[in-house]
Design a protein around this motif. Structure first.
Motif, PDB file in Angstrom:
ATOM      1  N   SER A 130       0.843  -1.184   0.000  1.00  0.00           N
ATOM      2  CA  SER A 130       0.000   0.000   0.000  1.00  0.00           C
ATOM      3  C   SER A 130       0.887   1.245   0.000  1.00  0.00           C
ATOM      4  N   LEU A 131       0.283   2.373  -0.355  1.00  0.00           N
ATOM      5  CA  LEU A 131       1.026   3.628  -0.488  1.00  0.00           C
ATOM      6  C   LEU A 131       0.483   4.655   0.497  1.00  0.00           C
ATOM      7  N   CYS A 132       1.392   5.478   1.051  1.00  0.00           N
ATOM      8  CA  CYS A 132       1.036   6.576   1.940  1.00  0.00           C
ATOM      9  C   CYS A 132       1.722   7.841   1.425  1.00  0.00           C
ATOM     10  N   ILE A 133       0.941   8.879   1.171  1.00  0.00           N
ATOM     11  CA  ILE A 133       1.459  10.138   0.631  1.00  0.00           C
ATOM     12  C   ILE A 133       1.270  11.230   1.677  1.00  0.00           C
ATOM     13  N   GLN A 134       2.340  12.009   1.921  1.00  0.00           N
ATOM     14  CA  GLN A 134       2.269  13.149   2.827  1.00  0.00           C
ATOM     15  C   GLN A 134       2.124  14.424   2.007  1.00  0.00           C
ATOM     16  N   SER A 135       1.102  15.207   2.308  1.00  0.00           N
ATOM     17  CA  SER A 135       0.861  16.441   1.584  1.00  0.00           C
ATOM     18  C   SER A 135       1.640  17.587   2.226  1.00  0.00           C
ATOM     19  N   MET A 136       1.651  18.725   1.542  1.00  0.00           N
ATOM     20  CA  MET A 136       2.393  19.875   2.032  1.00  0.00           C
ATOM     21  C   MET A 136       1.724  20.516   3.248  1.00  0.00           C
TER      22      MET A 136
END
Length: 990
Positions: A151-157
């Motif tokens: 699975s993927l985890c993306i951190q936003s600004m």
């Protein structure tokens, strides 16, 4: 630190003007080949995605292009690339590409071709997610303990963690107390996420805690009611770092299964999974990237660490095991296994230098070959002997154009530069960047050995240097009298000069009234443009000079700077240019090498030149005659091309300003004419805002003129900096290949054909023409190419090029040819033997080139048929023929008689030939027209006989020349040979 370099196994330069960062590099079997060999995937901020399969190239032809599998231009910037099992129901690896507002997952497949280099690779989009928030970074793993896929985890600004499970969006959570995003990684052993907050603390969040926390969407919109089922998000544990982290890494190999590595700005931390510190290492430099990898010793971990001083360091826990030198600052580093070798270090720079290297030294397998006793090649020896005899004849025949006078000059110039600076300084600029600008006194003594009247002395220095007075008018001097002129030189600009030499020119008239010019040169001290300073901690550009003598105390070499230097051991010395960067000279304590480093490539030139010059003086005083200095490379062409591009862009801007000024001037004059017409009219019409338009045009003209003047000043500065960079490149080339002074002067004249730019002719086109000439002549790899280029005449008009790509390519090729053993010489054109095929192709129709002058100045006449053809086809040859006709205008038919006479009389003795010539001249003056007709008839009737007996004539003429070598003159023999060669094609045509 070690001075070992990282051994270059494979390298590539990615694009031009592209930018790369930490997440733009990953390695793995992206095409699922099953061989276990990794591929290198690189993405850039310009949206270029490249995949490479590096391999050691056996030849120099196959390079990065041979190893490149795929290159795709994506629409958006690429922030990060990762390889994992991102597609459900598939065990294959897929490529995840993170854009600022999109996450794309691709499959890479390869199709085998039928021939070599025929494999085709395709990039196919599997699925993508459009992001509602701008992404910063991402991580992947088996979240929640699910095996078989990632699975993927993306951190936003803005601090939101967005979770994706294959092609579906799971949920999103906001991090508490968020200000700025930090590095993010996943720990599969504890099923938790690690990040560094803006409070400079390492925080750990369990996946289960994130899953049951309050929904991010409900928190973001205040109008929606809060869900009561969620919990407040808090970290499981926190570790205070006290500094910002550059990167996080959780190694997955077995013997370090409980460690978390954090790379800070000044420290490396190793923590256990529960947040307890295992060890910490304080760094003495600024790190740029790191990578933990498996160690051969149980209980330890190896670390690859790159820093901003172009070093790649290997640590085993906290112990430094190896240090190697890179040619750039790495921003990302990985370890990969390729087809030929395992454990290759893959590093990437911010400007696109991709390097696959290994650490260590290369063993030498050279063994002395056996010498075969061969017999002498007599034909080769004879050819060499003839070549040397030709040189001897030319040397004995040549004479100087101007006769050499035995008497001494009427004036004698002696220049003395003061050893100390002026007090007070005579400089117009009192200080630059807080440093006082000094001046030095120069004394010129002019002594006359005869009566000299009306003499004038002029001083010239390189910009931005200046003198207090440039011209002096000297009074009349008698025999033995002398005049002394004193002036001061100083820096008068905010950039360093390219040369510290000055020229003195004295123009005078001799007692007989003949105008004469006498020149002299003086050298200004280095302390005029720089002062001693403490050395900087980090620099961008470095140059290493090797010598064959033990290291020298730098304080003894630079005595005027050693008193203010902080280093008392004499191993380092730093110079602060008054209008430039700091330049540091370091002497190795163990080896015989010196390093010069600075933040500006051009500013190193004066220090490097002075260092080499003072080394030569020092060792000559000591009595060491075999002192040698060298440069091991690589040549800093990329840094040099930055100066070239800067200068070229300013030239383009100057051209644009010129065009805009011309347009506005035309508009201004047109408005003036209209206003003048209306003012002269007896019944003037309304102005219709022409006066407002005129004022606006005038303002535009003035603004453009000021901008053009500012650009001109910048262009002068850029050209001086370009000269400094070119001088430095020439010096490094001469040290690299051990060029002689003559070859160095040729190279310097090639790369610096102009002392200043002009609107009509600039440095780029002049340098390109000079370099191209060398590549076609003495540096050509094929002798036929040399002969072909020599047979070609004319060329295109020099003008401002559209870009500098061609010039850069030619300069790079010039350096490569010199590095492969090519030698610079201006005599190579005379040494090239033109092949027969090229001789026939030199002139259309198969006519050989015409030699205009023989050995001793005798004119060689051209056959009639050849002259007829040349007059029709080549107008340039026609002008030469017209000059010959003017010389023999008194005897018009004499040329036609001379065409056949030297060939007919070549077999006869010298006395007989001279008598017959006189008789033929007398007859030709009486009946010129009839003789010319008879000669032409004889020529047509005897053409067949000449064709059959041409071979026999050659053999007889060679034998006769050998017998008459002692009697005949060299010039006569050479002229006869040339005339016979010119006669043969005429006989063949008949």
């Amino acid at each position: 630190m070690s001075l070992f370099k990282a051994r270059d196994w494979w390298s590539a330069t990615l694009g031009e003007g592209e930018e790369f960062d930490q997440g733009c590099l990953c390695v793995g079997d992206v095409d699922n080949s099953g061989t276990g060999h990794d591929k290198v995937v690189v993405g850039s901020y310009m949206g270029m995605l490249r995949i490479f399969s590096p391999h050691a190239s056996k030849t120099s032809e196959g390079g990065p292009a041979d190893a490149q599998l795929l290159e795709v231009q994506l629409q958006n910037a690429i922030i990060q690339v990762e390889l994992g099992k991102f597609v459900s129901c598939s065990e294959l690896l897929h490529l995840a590409v993170l854009h600022p507002r999109k996450l794309s997952v691709y499959s890479v497949s390869g199709t085998a071709g039928n021939v070599e280099h025929g494999d085709q690779y395709q990039l196919k989009l599997v699925y993508e997610h459009n992001l509602q928030r701008t992404a910063c970074n991402m991580t992947y793993g088996t979240f929640g303990g699910v095996t078989g896929h990632h699975s993927l985890c993306i951190q936003s600004m803005d601090g939101m963690l967005m979770f994706f499970e294959q092609d579906s969006y799971s949920f999103g959570r906001f991090l508490p107390g968020f200000l700025l995003p930090g590095p993010l990684t996943y720990n599969p052993r504890t099923d938790s996420f690690l990040t560094v907050s803006s409070a400079r603390e390492l925080e750990s969040y369990k996946y289960e805690t994130l899953a049951v926390a309050t929904e991010a969407e409900s928190r973001q919109d205040p109008n929606l009611p809060l869900k009561t089922g969620g919990k407040r998000l808090t970290p499981d544990w926190v570790f205070v770092l006290g500094e910002q982290a550059l990167d996080l890494c959780v190694p997955s190999f077995s013997h370090a299964s409980s460690h978390i590595f954090i790379l800070g700005e000044r420290n490396i931390y190793c923590l256990r999974d529960n947040g307890q510190i295992h060890f910490m290492k304080k760094l003495e430099f600024n790190p740029s990237c790191f990578l933990p990898y498996a160690s051969v010793t149980d209980g330890t971990t190896n670390l690859l660490l790159g820093n901003h001083t172009n070093m790649l360091l290997v640590y085993q826990d906290v112990t430094l095991k190896w240090a190697s030198q890179l040619s750039f600052i790495p921003v990302a580093v990985r370890v990969a296994n390729f087809l030929d070798v395992k454990g290759v270090v893959v590093s990437l720079s911010s400007d696109g230098h991709l390097l696959c290297s290994y650490m260590g030294t290369d063993p030498s397998f050279f063994s002395t070959p056996k010498v075969d006793a061969r017999e002498a090649d007599y034909e080769q020896v004879e050819a060499e002997m003839k070549k040397l005899q030709k040189f001897i004849r030319e040397a004995t025949r040549t004479q100087d154009i101007l006769p050499k006078t035995d008497s001494e000059d009427d004036l004698c110039i002696t220049t003395t530069v003061s050893s100390s600076m002026d007090n007070p300084s005579q400089a117009l600029i009192h200080d630059i960047n807080g440093l006082p600008v000094p001046s030095v006194t120069v004394q010129v003594k002019v002594k006359a050995s005869s009566v000299v009247k009306s003499s004038k002395l002029s001083i010239g220095v390189q910009p931005p240097l200046a003198v207090t007075q440039e011209q002096f008018v000297l009074e009349a001097m008698g025999v033995g009298s002398s005049k002394v002129v004193v002036f001061s030189a100083f820096l008068n600009g905010h950039y360093p000069p390219a040369d510290l030499t000055g020229d003195i020119t004295v123009s005078y008239s001799s007692p007989t009234g003949v105008p004469k010019v006498l020149q002299s040169r003086f050298n200004l001290p280095l302390s005029l443009v720089c002062v001693a300073c403490p050395p900087p901690k980090a620099t961008k550009f470095k140059i290493t000079v090797d010598t064959n003598q033990p290291p020298v105390d730098l304080s003894s070499i630079f005595r005027e700077f050693s008193a203010k230097s902080e280093d008392k051991d004499g191993n380092s010395l730093a110079f602060q240019l008054l209008s430039g960067a700091r330049v540091t000279v370091l002497a190795s304590k163990t080896s015989q090498r010196y390093r010069i480093q600075s933040d500006s490539f051009e500013d190193m030139w004066l220090v490097v030149k002075e260092l080499v010059h003072r080394f030569d003086q020092h060792f000559s005083k000591v009595g060491i005659k075999d002192f040698k200095k060298s440069f091991s490379g690589p040549l800093p062409l990329e840094e040099y091309f930055l100066s070239v591009d800067n200068h070229f862009q300013l030239r383009i801007s100057a051209q644009k300003y010129q065009d805009l000024l011309s347009e506005r001037a035309v508009q201004f004059r047109a408005i003036q004419r209209r206003l003048l017409t209306r003012f002269k009219d007896k019944t003037p019409a309304p102005l219709q805002n022409l006066d407002t338009l005129m004022d606006a045009t005038y303002s535009q003209v003035m603004a453009l003129a000021e901008a053009a003047e500012e650009n001109r000043a910048l262009l002068e500065e850029a050209f001086v900096r370009l000269r400094s960079a070119t001088h430095l490149l020439v010096l490094l080339l001469s040290l690299w290949q051990g060029l002689t002074p003559d070859q160095t002067s040729i190279l310097e004249a090639t790369l610096l054909p102009l002392l200043q730019d002009t609107p009509q002719l600039g440095w780029e086109e002049s340098c390109d023409a000079a370099v191209s000439h060398l590549l076609r002549t003495c540096l050509s790899q094929n002798p036929k190419d040399q002969a072909t280029s020599l047979a070609q005449t004319g060329g295109s008009v020099l003008g401002l090029p559209s870009d500098t790509a061609r010039l850069k390519k030619h300069i790079t090729l010039l350096c490569e040819r010199i590095g492969k053993g090519g030698r610079l010489t201006l005599a190579s054109e005379a040494n090239v033997q033109v092949p027969a095929q090229v001789q026939n192709l030199a002139v259309p129709g198969g006519v050989e080139p015409i030699a205009e002058l023989a050995g001793d100045g005798e004119e060689i006449e051209v056959p009639q048929e050849a002259t007829k053809f040349i007059k029709k086809k080549q107008p340039s040859k026609k002008t030469k023929k017209e000059k010959e006709k003017k010389e023999v205008s008194k005897e018009p038919s004499e040329a036609s008689v001379k065409e056949e006479e030297p060939i007919k009389e070549a077999k006869k003795e010298k006395k007989e030939s001279s008598k017959e010539k006189k008789e033929s001249k007398k007859e030709s003056t009486k009946e010129p027209k009839e003789e010319a007709k008879k000669e032409s008839k004889k020529e047509s009737s005897s053409s067949k006989e000449k064709k059959e007996s041409s071979k026999e004539k050659k053999e007889k003429e060679k034998e006769k020349e050998g017998k008459e070598a002692g009697d005949k003159k060299v010039s006569r023999r050479s002229s006869v040979k040339v005339k016979e060669k010119k006669k043969e094609p005429e006989a063949a045509e008949g």
